[in-house]
Design a protein around this motif. Structure first.
Motif, PDB file in Angstrom:
ATOM      1  N   LYS A   2       0.812  -1.156   0.078  1.00 46.32           N
ATOM      2  CA  LYS A   2       0.073  -0.039  -0.053  1.00 46.32           C
ATOM      3  C   LYS A   2       0.989   1.152  -0.064  1.00 46.32           C
ATOM      4  CE  LYS A   2      -3.962  -2.351   2.323  1.00 46.32           C
ATOM      5  NZ  LYS A   2      -4.610  -2.505   3.495  1.00 46.32           N
ATOM      6  N   ARG A   4       0.542   4.391   0.434  1.00 47.03           N
ATOM      7  CA  ARG A   4       0.171   5.296   1.566  1.00 47.03           C
ATOM      8  C   ARG A   4       0.942   5.064   2.780  1.00 47.03           C
ATOM      9  NH1 ARG A   4      -3.117   5.921   5.708  1.00 47.03           N
ATOM     10  NH2 ARG A   4      -4.505   3.975   5.390  1.00 47.03           N
ATOM     11  N   LYS A   5       0.829   3.598   3.184  1.00 42.36           N
ATOM     12  CA  LYS A   5       1.682   3.196   4.470  1.00 42.36           C
ATOM     13  C   LYS A   5       3.051   3.180   4.133  1.00 42.36           C
ATOM     14  CE  LYS A   5      -2.168   0.354   6.101  1.00 42.36           C
ATOM     15  NZ  LYS A   5      -2.815  -0.976   6.367  1.00 42.36           N
ATOM     16  N   THR A   6       3.498   2.773   2.944  1.00 39.89           N
ATOM     17  CA  THR A   6       5.059   2.787   2.617  1.00 39.89           C
ATOM     18  C   THR A   6       5.342   4.229   2.579  1.00 39.89           C
ATOM     19  OG1 THR A   6       4.609   0.887   1.063  1.00 39.89           O
ATOM     20  CG2 THR A   6       6.474   2.272   0.668  1.00 39.89           C
ATOM     21  N   ARG A   8       4.615   6.580   4.305  1.00 42.34           N
ATOM     22  CA  ARG A   8       4.519   6.877   5.816  1.00 42.34           C
ATOM     23  C   ARG A   8       5.786   6.371   6.622  1.00 42.34           C
ATOM     24  NH1 ARG A   8      -0.645   5.721   9.303  1.00 42.34           N
ATOM     25  NH2 ARG A   8      -1.450   7.600   7.908  1.00 42.34           N
ATOM     26  N   ILE A   9       5.993   5.047   6.530  1.00 41.82           N
ATOM     27  CA  ILE A   9       7.088   4.444   7.191  1.00 41.82           C
ATOM     28  C   ILE A   9       8.548   5.131   6.334  1.00 41.82           C
ATOM     29  CG2 ILE A   9       8.436   2.253   6.972  1.00 41.82           C
ATOM     30  CD1 ILE A   9       5.861   0.847   6.866  1.00 41.82           C
ATOM     31  N   TRP A  12       8.978   8.423   8.366  1.00 46.07           N
ATOM     32  CA  TRP A  12       9.705   8.189   9.501  1.00 46.07           C
ATOM     33  C   TRP A  12      11.011   7.724   9.522  1.00 46.07           C
ATOM     34  CZ3 TRP A  12       5.169   4.056  11.291  1.00 46.07           C
ATOM     35  CH2 TRP A  12       3.890   4.892  11.613  1.00 46.07           C
ATOM     36  N   SER A 266       2.245  -4.366  13.736  1.00 43.54           N
ATOM     37  CA  SER A 266       1.417  -3.300  13.259  1.00 43.54           C
ATOM     38  C   SER A 266       0.506  -3.838  12.153  1.00 43.54           C
ATOM     39  CB  SER A 266       2.156  -2.072  12.956  1.00 43.54           C
ATOM     40  OG  SER A 266       3.259  -2.457  11.856  1.00 43.54           O
ATOM     41  N   VAL A 268       0.560  -3.514   8.913  1.00 43.38           N
ATOM     42  CA  VAL A 268       1.208  -3.390   7.669  1.00 43.38           C
ATOM     43  C   VAL A 268       1.821  -4.617   7.304  1.00 43.38           C
ATOM     44  CG1 VAL A 268       1.819  -0.923   7.883  1.00 43.38           C
ATOM     45  CG2 VAL A 268       3.345  -2.521   9.066  1.00 43.38           C
ATOM     46  N   ASP A 272       5.595  -3.629   2.917  1.00 43.99           N
ATOM     47  CA  ASP A 272       5.337  -2.181   3.144  1.00 43.99           C
ATOM     48  C   ASP A 272       6.513  -1.706   3.922  1.00 43.99           C
ATOM     49  OD1 ASP A 272       2.983  -2.043   2.051  1.00 43.99           O
ATOM     50  OD2 ASP A 272       1.863  -2.658   3.512  1.00 43.99           O
ATOM     51  N   GLY A 276       9.540   0.632   2.679  1.00 46.90           N
ATOM     52  CA  GLY A 276       9.304   2.186   3.273  1.00 46.90           C
ATOM     53  C   GLY A 276      10.749   2.254   3.968  1.00 46.90           C
TER      54      GLY A 276
END
Length: 607
Positions: A2, A4-6, A8-9, A12, A266, A268, A272, A276
């Motif tokens: 995904k 979006r999750k990638t 975000r990671i 971070w 989590s 994910v 991902d 990420g």
């Protein structure tokens, strides 16, 4: 995966990595960047490494003064200077005095060469103006055409036609004229001749090479020095070595004190997480390489050079990161990770560095993606097939390495303290479930086999045939047998198969068939000209284009029998013990080596 999750990671990861940098590190990085922007164009230009190394004492009124001024290695000085301390050669009244030192002798030889070239240029100018016939100005003109090496030069390997052939369009003679002004030269240029011993160290073979030969007087021909290739090899690779160290550290940091456990639980996937954490470093490497491409791609800078150069170096960066990821997942400590990443960096640097030296030998040079960069800078360009040949193994190897590392990105493997070898077997065993999976895993080893064999070809290429051919055949046998037996050994040591002889035979047959099918993909080497290189034919067994159908069928089926036989031998040893596996592997290597030697001898006898 995904996005979006990638992302975000990835954000971070950037925040965490940026927070760990101190001012000294940032200042050092900025200093390197500024230095690269300023010095980059000079590094990739046609620079002279020994510019102005010799000082010659000559008066401005002397005809030799213009000779010295036109030579980059010579610097004009006062003829009244002290010989040896201030100047190496003094030219006075048509006579030459040389310092009794090694540098003085070298300066004298360089001055002789400069006078000869000056005379050649003067005579060429007279020919262009119609003041003298070309046959009188240049009695001997040599054309060098670089072709493949012959069987006489490489015993036991089928040879082609010719070696380094030179032709002349005139009889004997030399540039027996006088000095720079055509008058008396004090014996300086009398009887000048070429110093070529006929040994060509970097021939040009195949198609599409950046250089196809040279034409000129015997003394004017000299082998090229691949300075640009050497600089580019380090200009792009050095930043990658720094980045992979940081990337490997962030991977192993997740395994220290179970810090990555929260990420595992989590919502994910492991894909991902890995994507990420990798994305920022890959994007950073691409940004650095793009900046380097801007610096080296034009005069002085060019944005148009970024896409082709970035396309060439991107797979190198990806393979560096994939190797560091596996090292971070397998290493038990930061100290062990350092050894792993350094070993990987040295190997990958050698892989892209060694072939790039042979920038005029198309099949050999195209082993390295950096050759694509060199060819773009020389306005030679490259085709889609050549791009696939140079970068395909990198993309496939990166994909396999990320898959192997991802197979251990789970709680039961991440936080265990096993040796690297045991971790590697665990990772391979996760893919081994049946005979079909054994064939698939064996096929997945092909990119690494391809990379290793291409590197071996590049390394042994300059060696004498007496040493190179045995080293080539032996290395190929070891690489291929280890690759074919890896899945079988991992499966039996991790109890994926029953400890019976029929099971071992079935696994060996599956591994042999899988390797044979994957090996046929290497036929692409024939399309880019590797079949024109003696060692390319010996390494990859390319099929002669003029062979009969029966010969073609035999050359295709005999390797299948060899792979099945040797893989079965290794599998029979793998089901018993480690010692039995090593012994069986040695037997398989000997059988494979004997087969290769027999095929090469038969093909040489047929020719």
């Amino acid at each position: 995966m995904k996005p979006r999750k990638t992302l975000r990671i990835a954000r971070w990861e950037v925040e965490k990595s940026a927070g760990s940098l101190d001012r000294t590190t940032v200042a050092f990085a900025l200093g390197l960047l500024v230095l690269g922007v300023v010095a980059g164009p000079a590094l990739v230009s046609d620079v002279t490494l020994d510019e102005g190394i010799y000082r010659v004492g000559v008066d401005e009124s002397s005809p030799y003064h213009d000779v010295v001024e036109r030579n980059e290695r010579l610097v004009a000085g006062s003829p009244n200077a002290e010989l040896g301390a201030e100047v190496s050669v003094i030219v006075r009244d048509g006579r030459f005095r040389t310092a009794d030192t090694a540098k003085g002798s070298a300066a004298y030889d360089e001055l002789r060469t400069a006078v000869r070239r000056y005379n050649d240029r003067s005579m060429a100018a007279q020919v262009e103006r119609g003041e003298a016939p070309e046959s009188a100005a240049f009695p001997v003109v040599v054309t060098l055409r670089y072709v493949e090496r012959t069987a006489q030069q490489f015993p036991g390997v089928d040879g082609g036609s010719g070696g380094s052939d030179g032709g002349g369009d005139g009889g004997g003679g030399g540039d027996g004229g006088g000095g720079a002004d055509g008058g008396g030269g004090g014996g300086l240029d009398g009887g000048l001749g070429g110093g070529d011993d006929g040994k060509v160290r970097a021939p040009s073979v195949g198609t599409g090479g950046s250089g196809t030969g040279a034409t000129g007087t015997p003394g004017s021909l000299s082998p090229p020095f691949p300075f640009q290739s050497l600089v580019l090899a380090f200009l792009f690779i050095v930043p990658m070595n720094f980045v992979v160290q940081a990337y490997g550290s962030t991977i192993i940091d997740e395994r220290v004190n179970r810090r990555g456990e929260l990420m595992l639980v989590s919502p994910v996937t492991r894909v991902d997480i890995i994507a990420g954490k990798t994305l920022p470093y890959f994007a950073g490497l691409l940004a650095v390489c793009a900046a380097i491409a801007v610096v080296v791609g034009g005069d002085p800078y060019s944005l148009a050079a970024v896409p082709p150069i970035l396309a060439a170096v991107a797979p190198i960066a990806l393979l560096f990161l994939a190797s560091a990821f596996v090292g971070g997942m397998f290493a038990r400590s930061f100290k062990e990770l350092t050894f792993v990443t350094i070993a990987v960096s040295v190997f990958l640097t050698a892989y892209v560095f060694v072939p790039a030296i042979f920038s005029d030998v198309t099949p050999i040079a195209l082993i390295s993606p950096l050759t694509l960069v060199v060819r773009h800078l020389r306005d030679v360009g490259f085709s889609a097939l050549e791009y696939l040949y140079a970068t395909g193994p990198f993309y496939l190897a990166s994909l396999v390495l990320f898959a192997v590392g991802a197979s251990t990105y789970r709680e039961e493997d991440m936080f265990t303290q096993k040796p690297i070898g045991a971790k590697a077997l665990d990772a391979v065993a996760t893919f081994v479930r049946s005979r079909t999976s054994v064939a698939a895993v064996t096929m997945a080893t092909l990119p690494f086999v391809f990379v290793a064999e291409l590197l071996v070809v590049a390394v042994v290429f300059p060696l004498p045939g007496v040493l190179a051919l045995p080293a080539l055949l032996g290395s190929i046998a070891v690489v291929e047998e280890v690759a074919k037996s890896l899945a079988a050994y991992a499966g039996f040591t991790r109890d994926r198969f029953p400890d019976t002889t029929p099971a071992a035979v079935g696994v060996g047959v599956a591994a042999g068939v899988g390797f044979f099918l994957a090996e046929k993909a290497t036929l692409v080497v024939q399309l880019v000209g590797m079949g024109t290189v003696e060692y390319g034919r010996a390494a990859f067994g390319t099929v002669p284009t003029d062979a009969s159908p029966l010969v073609v069928l035999a050359l295709l089926l005999l390797p299948l029998g060899l792979h099945v036989l040797t893989a079965t031998v290794s599998a029979l040893g793998a089901r018993k013990s480690r010692r039995a596996y090593l012994l069986a592997l040695a037997v398989a290597v000997v059988v494979h080596l004997a087969y290769n030697a027999l095929v090469v001898a038969v093909r040489a006898g047929v020719r």
